[in-house]
Write a protein that holds these residues in place. Structure first.
Motif, PDB file in Angstrom:
ATOM      1  N   VAL A 130      -5.712   4.063  -0.965  1.00 19.52           N
ATOM      2  CA  VAL A 130      -6.883   3.184  -1.029  1.00 19.52           C
ATOM      3  C   VAL A 130      -6.449   1.920  -1.757  1.00 19.52           C
ATOM      4  N   TYR A 131      -6.683   0.796  -1.104  1.00 19.60           N
ATOM      5  CA  TYR A 131      -6.280  -0.501  -1.658  1.00 19.60           C
ATOM      6  C   TYR A 131      -7.501  -1.220  -2.209  1.00 19.60           C
ATOM      7  N   CYS A 132      -7.392  -1.658  -3.458  1.00 13.38           N
ATOM      8  CA  CYS A 132      -8.475  -2.370  -4.118  1.00 13.38           C
ATOM      9  C   CYS A 132      -8.022  -3.749  -4.551  1.00 13.38           C
ATOM     10  N   CYS A 133      -8.913  -4.710  -4.424  1.00 13.95           N
ATOM     11  CA  CYS A 133      -8.629  -6.025  -4.988  1.00 13.95           C
ATOM     12  C   CYS A 133      -9.396  -6.168  -6.300  1.00 13.95           C
ATOM     13  N   ALA A 134      -8.902  -7.060  -7.129  1.00 13.27           N
ATOM     14  CA  ALA A 134      -9.506  -7.296  -8.427  1.00 13.27           C
ATOM     15  C   ALA A 134      -9.269  -8.746  -8.821  1.00 13.27           C
ATOM     16  N   VAL A 135     -10.113  -9.260  -9.691  1.00 14.82           N
ATOM     17  CA  VAL A 135      -9.925 -10.619 -10.187  1.00 14.82           C
ATOM     18  C   VAL A 135      -9.957 -10.600 -11.706  1.00 14.82           C
ATOM     19  N   GLY A 136      -9.192 -11.515 -12.292  1.00 15.46           N
ATOM     20  CA  GLY A 136      -9.114 -11.601 -13.740  1.00 15.46           C
ATOM     21  C   GLY A 136      -8.636 -12.971 -14.160  1.00 15.46           C
ATOM     22  N   ALA A 137      -8.409 -13.114 -15.438  1.00 16.41           N
ATOM     23  CA  ALA A 137      -8.054 -14.420 -15.990  1.00 16.41           C
ATOM     24  C   ALA A 137      -6.642 -14.863 -15.598  1.00 16.41           C
ATOM     25  N   VAL A 138      -5.723 -13.893 -15.519  1.00 15.11           N
ATOM     26  CA  VAL A 138      -4.331 -14.230 -15.221  1.00 15.11           C
ATOM     27  C   VAL A 138      -3.769 -13.241 -14.208  1.00 15.11           C
ATOM     28  N   PRO A 139      -2.779 -13.656 -13.425  1.00 16.70           N
ATOM     29  CA  PRO A 139      -2.137 -12.697 -12.521  1.00 16.70           C
ATOM     30  C   PRO A 139      -1.331 -11.707 -13.335  1.00 16.70           C
ATOM     31  N   SER A 140      -1.579 -10.442 -13.120  1.00 17.97           N
ATOM     32  CA  SER A 140      -0.984  -9.419 -13.960  1.00 17.97           C
ATOM     33  C   SER A 140      -0.752  -8.155 -13.165  1.00 17.97           C
ATOM     34  N   GLY A 141       0.226  -7.396 -13.610  1.00 21.63           N
ATOM     35  CA  GLY A 141       0.474  -6.101 -13.003  1.00 21.63           C
ATOM     36  C   GLY A 141      -0.248  -4.971 -13.704  1.00 21.63           C
ATOM     37  N   THR A 142      -1.069  -5.314 -14.656  1.00 20.61           N
ATOM     38  CA  THR A 142      -1.789  -4.324 -15.467  1.00 20.61           C
ATOM     39  C   THR A 142      -3.261  -4.318 -15.099  1.00 20.61           C
ATOM     40  N   ALA A 143      -3.770  -3.162 -14.743  1.00 19.70           N
ATOM     41  CA  ALA A 143      -5.151  -3.056 -14.274  1.00 19.70           C
ATOM     42  C   ALA A 143      -6.165  -3.511 -15.313  1.00 19.70           C
ATOM     43  N   ARG A 144      -5.895  -3.269 -16.580  1.00 19.45           N
ATOM     44  CA  ARG A 144      -6.882  -3.608 -17.606  1.00 19.45           C
ATOM     45  C   ARG A 144      -7.058  -5.111 -17.784  1.00 19.45           C
ATOM     46  N   ASP A 145      -6.182  -5.900 -17.185  1.00 20.18           N
ATOM     47  CA  ASP A 145      -6.309  -7.357 -17.271  1.00 20.18           C
ATOM     48  C   ASP A 145      -7.305  -7.921 -16.260  1.00 20.18           C
ATOM     49  N   TYR A 146      -7.840  -7.051 -15.412  1.00 24.66           N
ATOM     50  CA  TYR A 146      -8.772  -7.495 -14.376  1.00 24.66           C
ATOM     51  C   TYR A 146     -10.188  -7.073 -14.724  1.00 24.66           C
ATOM     52  N   ALA A 147     -11.105  -8.018 -14.593  1.00 25.92           N
ATOM     53  CA  ALA A 147     -12.483  -7.783 -15.042  1.00 25.92           C
ATOM     54  C   ALA A 147     -13.374  -7.210 -13.940  1.00 25.92           C
ATOM     55  N   TYR A 148     -13.089  -7.571 -12.699  1.00 25.99           N
ATOM     56  CA  TYR A 148     -13.961  -7.160 -11.592  1.00 25.99           C
ATOM     57  C   TYR A 148     -13.118  -6.535 -10.488  1.00 25.99           C
ATOM     58  N   TRP A 149     -13.699  -5.505  -9.896  1.00 24.47           N
ATOM     59  CA  TRP A 149     -12.990  -4.724  -8.890  1.00 24.47           C
ATOM     60  C   TRP A 149     -13.858  -4.496  -7.663  1.00 24.47           C
ATOM     61  N   GLY A 150     -13.201  -4.412  -6.518  1.00 22.34           N
ATOM     62  CA  GLY A 150     -13.887  -3.992  -5.311  1.00 22.34           C
ATOM     63  C   GLY A 150     -13.849  -2.473  -5.183  1.00 22.34           C
ATOM     64  N   GLN A 151     -14.503  -1.971  -4.149  1.00 22.37           N
ATOM     65  CA  GLN A 151     -14.589  -0.530  -3.927  1.00 22.37           C
ATOM     66  C   GLN A 151     -13.362   0.033  -3.248  1.00 22.37           C
ATOM     67  N   GLY A 152     -12.642  -0.801  -2.546  1.00 20.34           N
ATOM     68  CA  GLY A 152     -11.412  -0.347  -1.911  1.00 20.34           C
ATOM     69  C   GLY A 152     -11.556  -0.141  -0.415  1.00 20.34           C
ATOM     70  N   THR A 153     -10.412  -0.161   0.251  1.00 24.74           N
ATOM     71  CA  THR A 153     -10.348   0.097   1.683  1.00 24.74           C
ATOM     72  C   THR A 153      -9.160   1.014   1.957  1.00 24.74           C
ATOM     73  N   GLN A 154      -9.365   1.979   2.831  1.00 23.78           N
ATOM     74  CA  GLN A 154      -8.336   2.986   3.081  1.00 23.78           C
ATOM     75  C   GLN A 154      -7.298   2.461   4.062  1.00 23.78           C
ATOM     76  N   VAL A 155      -6.045   2.662   3.713  1.00 21.60           N
ATOM     77  CA  VAL A 155      -4.924   2.364   4.613  1.00 21.60           C
ATOM     78  C   VAL A 155      -4.164   3.660   4.827  1.00 21.60           C
ATOM     79  N   THR A 156      -4.002   4.027   6.076  1.00 23.80           N
ATOM     80  CA  THR A 156      -3.272   5.242   6.418  1.00 23.80           C
ATOM     81  C   THR A 156      -2.152   4.884   7.384  1.00 23.80           C
ATOM     82  N   VAL A 157      -0.936   5.250   7.003  1.00 22.42           N
ATOM     83  CA  VAL A 157       0.237   4.945   7.822  1.00 22.42           C
ATOM     84  C   VAL A 157       0.849   6.259   8.294  1.00 22.42           C
ATOM     85  N   SER A 158       0.926   6.437   9.588  1.00 22.18           N
ATOM     86  CA  SER A 158       1.477   7.671  10.134  1.00 22.18           C
ATOM     87  C   SER A 158       2.960   7.497  10.430  1.00 22.18           C
ATOM     88  N   SER A 159       3.682   8.604  10.347  1.00 23.52           N
ATOM     89  CA  SER A 159       5.135   8.549  10.600  1.00 23.52           C
ATOM     90  C   SER A 159       5.438   8.735  12.074  1.00 23.52           C
TER      91      SER A 159
END
Length: 122
Positions: A93-122
């Motif tokens: 499940v892929y979620c987008c988020a927005v925050g003050a700075v671009p960061s690899g840490t989830a806690r740096d983001y204040a707002y989050w979406g609900q997510g969208t499922q990505v499924t990749v078959s082999s």
């Protein structure tokens, strides 16, 4: 408050592509950095990519570097994640988020979406 809605997920075969969108409403989208995170079943949430407010700085997880591209269109209040050469291990499940700075840490983001499922078959 910023409301985020992701779209564009789905089912794709390995090697295929998808483009995720993150539509923002509420406060001015251009005031925020954008990040994408994903969470696979039974695994912790992990950072995927981040983008500065102007779009001039990008950051990627090593696992997606060279395959995924993060971008934004501030005029449309939308962020994007172009995913190419998808692998089964990208399934999550892929979620987008927005925050003050671009960061690899989830806690740096204040707002989050609900997510969208990505499924990749082999």
């Amino acid at each position: 408050q910023v409301q985020l809605v992701e779209s564009g997920g789905g089912f794709v075969q390995a090697g295929g592509s998808l483009r995720l969108s993150c539509a923002a409403s509420g406060r001015t989208f251009s005031n925020y950095a954008v990040g994408w995170f994903r969470q696979a079943p039974g695994k912790e949430r992990e950072f995927v990519a981040a983008l500065s407010r102007s779009g001039g700085l990008t950051y990627y997880a090593e696992s997606v570097k060279g395959r995924f591209t993060i971008s934004r269109d501030n005029a449309k209040n939308t962020g994007y994640l172009q995913m190419n050469s998808l692998k089964p291990e990208d399934t999550a499940v892929y979620c987008c988020a927005v925050g003050a700075v671009p960061s690899g840490t989830a806690r740096d983001y204040a707002y989050w979406g609900q997510g969208t499922q990505v499924t990749v078959s082999s």
